[in-house]
Design an enzyme around this catalytic site. Sequence first.
Site, PDB file in Angstrom:
ATOM      1  N   GLY A  94      44.554  28.540  39.694  1.00 44.65           N
ATOM      2  CA  GLY A  94      44.007  28.379  38.345  1.00 44.65           C
ATOM      3  C   GLY A  94      42.686  29.070  38.140  1.00 44.65           C
ATOM      4  O   GLY A  94      41.996  28.819  37.137  1.00 44.65           O
ATOM      5  N   SER A 101      40.465  35.498  37.484  1.00 46.03           N
ATOM      6  CA  SER A 101      39.383  36.293  36.909  1.00 46.03           C
ATOM      7  C   SER A 101      38.120  35.489  36.668  1.00 46.03           C
ATOM      8  O   SER A 101      37.064  36.057  36.418  1.00 46.03           O
ATOM      9  CB  SER A 101      39.849  36.923  35.585  1.00 46.03           C
ATOM     10  OG  SER A 101      40.898  37.844  35.799  1.00 46.03           O
ATOM     11  N   TRP A 129      46.984  34.602  46.507  1.00 51.41           N
ATOM     12  CA  TRP A 129      46.895  36.072  46.547  1.00 51.41           C
ATOM     13  C   TRP A 129      46.012  36.548  47.691  1.00 51.41           C
ATOM     14  O   TRP A 129      45.202  37.461  47.528  1.00 51.41           O
ATOM     15  CB  TRP A 129      46.374  36.649  45.216  1.00 51.41           C
ATOM     16  CG  TRP A 129      46.955  36.054  43.982  1.00 51.41           C
ATOM     17  CD1 TRP A 129      46.277  35.485  42.962  1.00 51.41           C
ATOM     18  CD2 TRP A 129      48.352  35.981  43.629  1.00 51.41           C
ATOM     19  NE1 TRP A 129      47.147  35.046  41.991  1.00 51.41           N
ATOM     20  CE2 TRP A 129      48.427  35.333  42.373  1.00 51.41           C
ATOM     21  CE3 TRP A 129      49.531  36.391  44.256  1.00 51.41           C
ATOM     22  CZ2 TRP A 129      49.636  35.105  41.739  1.00 51.41           C
ATOM     23  CZ3 TRP A 129      50.734  36.147  43.616  1.00 51.41           C
ATOM     24  CH2 TRP A 129      50.783  35.519  42.381  1.00 51.41           C
ATOM     25  N   ARG A 168      35.386  47.085  44.553  1.00 44.90           N
ATOM     26  CA  ARG A 168      35.986  47.778  43.408  1.00 44.90           C
ATOM     27  C   ARG A 168      35.923  49.292  43.582  1.00 44.90           C
ATOM     28  O   ARG A 168      36.825  50.008  43.160  1.00 44.90           O
ATOM     29  CB  ARG A 168      35.281  47.336  42.122  1.00 44.90           C
ATOM     30  CG  ARG A 168      35.698  45.944  41.704  1.00 44.90           C
ATOM     31  CD  ARG A 168      34.856  45.355  40.604  1.00 44.90           C
ATOM     32  NE  ARG A 168      35.383  44.033  40.238  1.00 44.90           N
ATOM     33  CZ  ARG A 168      34.758  43.170  39.448  1.00 44.90           C
ATOM     34  NH1 ARG A 168      33.574  43.487  38.930  1.00 44.90           N
ATOM     35  NH2 ARG A 168      35.304  42.001  39.176  1.00 44.90           N
ATOM     36  N   ARG A 215      63.134  72.246  42.523  1.00 40.51           N
ATOM     37  CA  ARG A 215      64.178  71.808  41.599  1.00 40.51           C
ATOM     38  C   ARG A 215      64.437  72.884  40.534  1.00 40.51           C
ATOM     39  O   ARG A 215      63.499  73.335  39.867  1.00 40.51           O
ATOM     40  CB  ARG A 215      63.751  70.502  40.919  1.00 40.51           C
ATOM     41  CG  ARG A 215      64.682  70.015  39.829  1.00 40.51           C
ATOM     42  CD  ARG A 215      66.026  69.612  40.357  1.00 40.51           C
ATOM     43  NE  ARG A 215      66.809  68.890  39.343  1.00 40.51           N
ATOM     44  CZ  ARG A 215      68.090  68.634  39.456  1.00 40.51           C
ATOM     45  NH1 ARG A 215      68.757  69.031  40.537  1.00 40.51           N
ATOM     46  NH2 ARG A 215      68.716  67.972  38.513  1.00 40.51           N
ATOM     47  N   GLU A 219      41.046  42.487  42.453  1.00 44.72           N
ATOM     48  CA  GLU A 219      39.584  42.646  42.439  1.00 44.72           C
ATOM     49  C   GLU A 219      39.053  42.936  41.038  1.00 44.72           C
ATOM     50  O   GLU A 219      38.127  43.721  40.836  1.00 44.72           O
ATOM     51  CB  GLU A 219      39.144  43.712  43.445  1.00 44.72           C
ATOM     52  CG  GLU A 219      39.379  43.266  44.877  1.00 44.72           C
ATOM     53  CD  GLU A 219      38.579  44.036  45.890  1.00 44.72           C
ATOM     54  OE1 GLU A 219      37.452  44.465  45.583  1.00 44.72           O
ATOM     55  OE2 GLU A 219      39.076  44.201  47.010  1.00 44.72           O
TER      56      GLU A 219
END
Length: 373
Positions: A126, A129, A153, A236, A261, A357
Amino acid sequence: MQLSGEQEAIRKAVRDFAVEELQPIARECDEEARFPEEVWDGLADLDLTGMTVPEEYGGFDADPVTYAVVNEQVAYGTLAVATALSVHCLATSCIAGFGDEEQRERWLPEMVSGRPVGAFCLSEPGAGSNPAQMTTTAERDGDEWVIDGDKQWITNGSRAGVYIVFAKTGEDAITQFVVPGEADGLTVGPKEDKMGLRASDTTSLTFDGVRIPEGNRLTEEGRGLSAALSILTGGRIGIAAQAVGVAQDALDRTVEYVKEREQFGQPIGEIQAVRHKLADMETTTQSGRLLTREAARKKGEGSPDTAHFASMAKRVASEGAMDVTNEAIQLHGGYGYTSEFDVERLYRDAKITTIYEGTTQIQKTVIARGLLD
């Protein structure tokens, strides 16, 4: 941004390892959802598991630009291993940055060797962020702390031997602790079945009356959240670099594909519309790389706007990786949508860089705050 001679030598060594050891096993490990333990010791041999550890404890003590370069190159091999390495380095960063001398000497020299593996335990079911809303608690009982709660996580969840755990020690106070993997009352949940990053070990953790000594508290009571946020700024930058590595891998594979290709009697790389897509992919990848290295440079200089640039780098590089891998699939046509070609895996992997993160939306919040405040 020009790399120094030493940084370029490190970049090349890690790129060679990524190409020779990581890329050949990436697809198989993704299909089997298996972390390639066989390459972890190779990372340690390159001193990468000690990147954020000071030299006096046996570490590499990489500067922020070198750290970004390494993350990019490992992710070029496979993002799953890069993620495991970066989280291990987050754990060593916490001990190196906030531990006392006894704590550093107790844990860091072994973690430099890659064993035990480190994990960083901030998110909860819960409280993702908004870590201030966490419910995991640590209560003092004499010379011990008793930890109760759940974390989610957690990268390296079932592999780790050292967990950096954030818990509330008061109504508005969050504190940082080191919990050994063998602690009684610590339960590791099953591995998450994820869309991408499948070879990375991601689990939940339950702490049920886990007792640790006072000597395992890393920060002063109530200083854990500020410590976490400062560590995540560097994290980060690392994630941004990993996103660049994924994008570069997808771009390189696509360039080779369009040379081979053929359609309408010519390689599709000769078609102007295809060339325009390649130009966009290259520009996007280079933009992410340059902004990431600038954020790393600012961190190395101790610039006050490091967090601002770290969030911009993560936002641009991660969303750029999504754009580049999406175009890679498009240029591979139907083949790109199959697991026979690695761009499908890269697309699935790239998505997580926009989430963990700090989501893209959180990065935008940080960027705007930097402008307005």
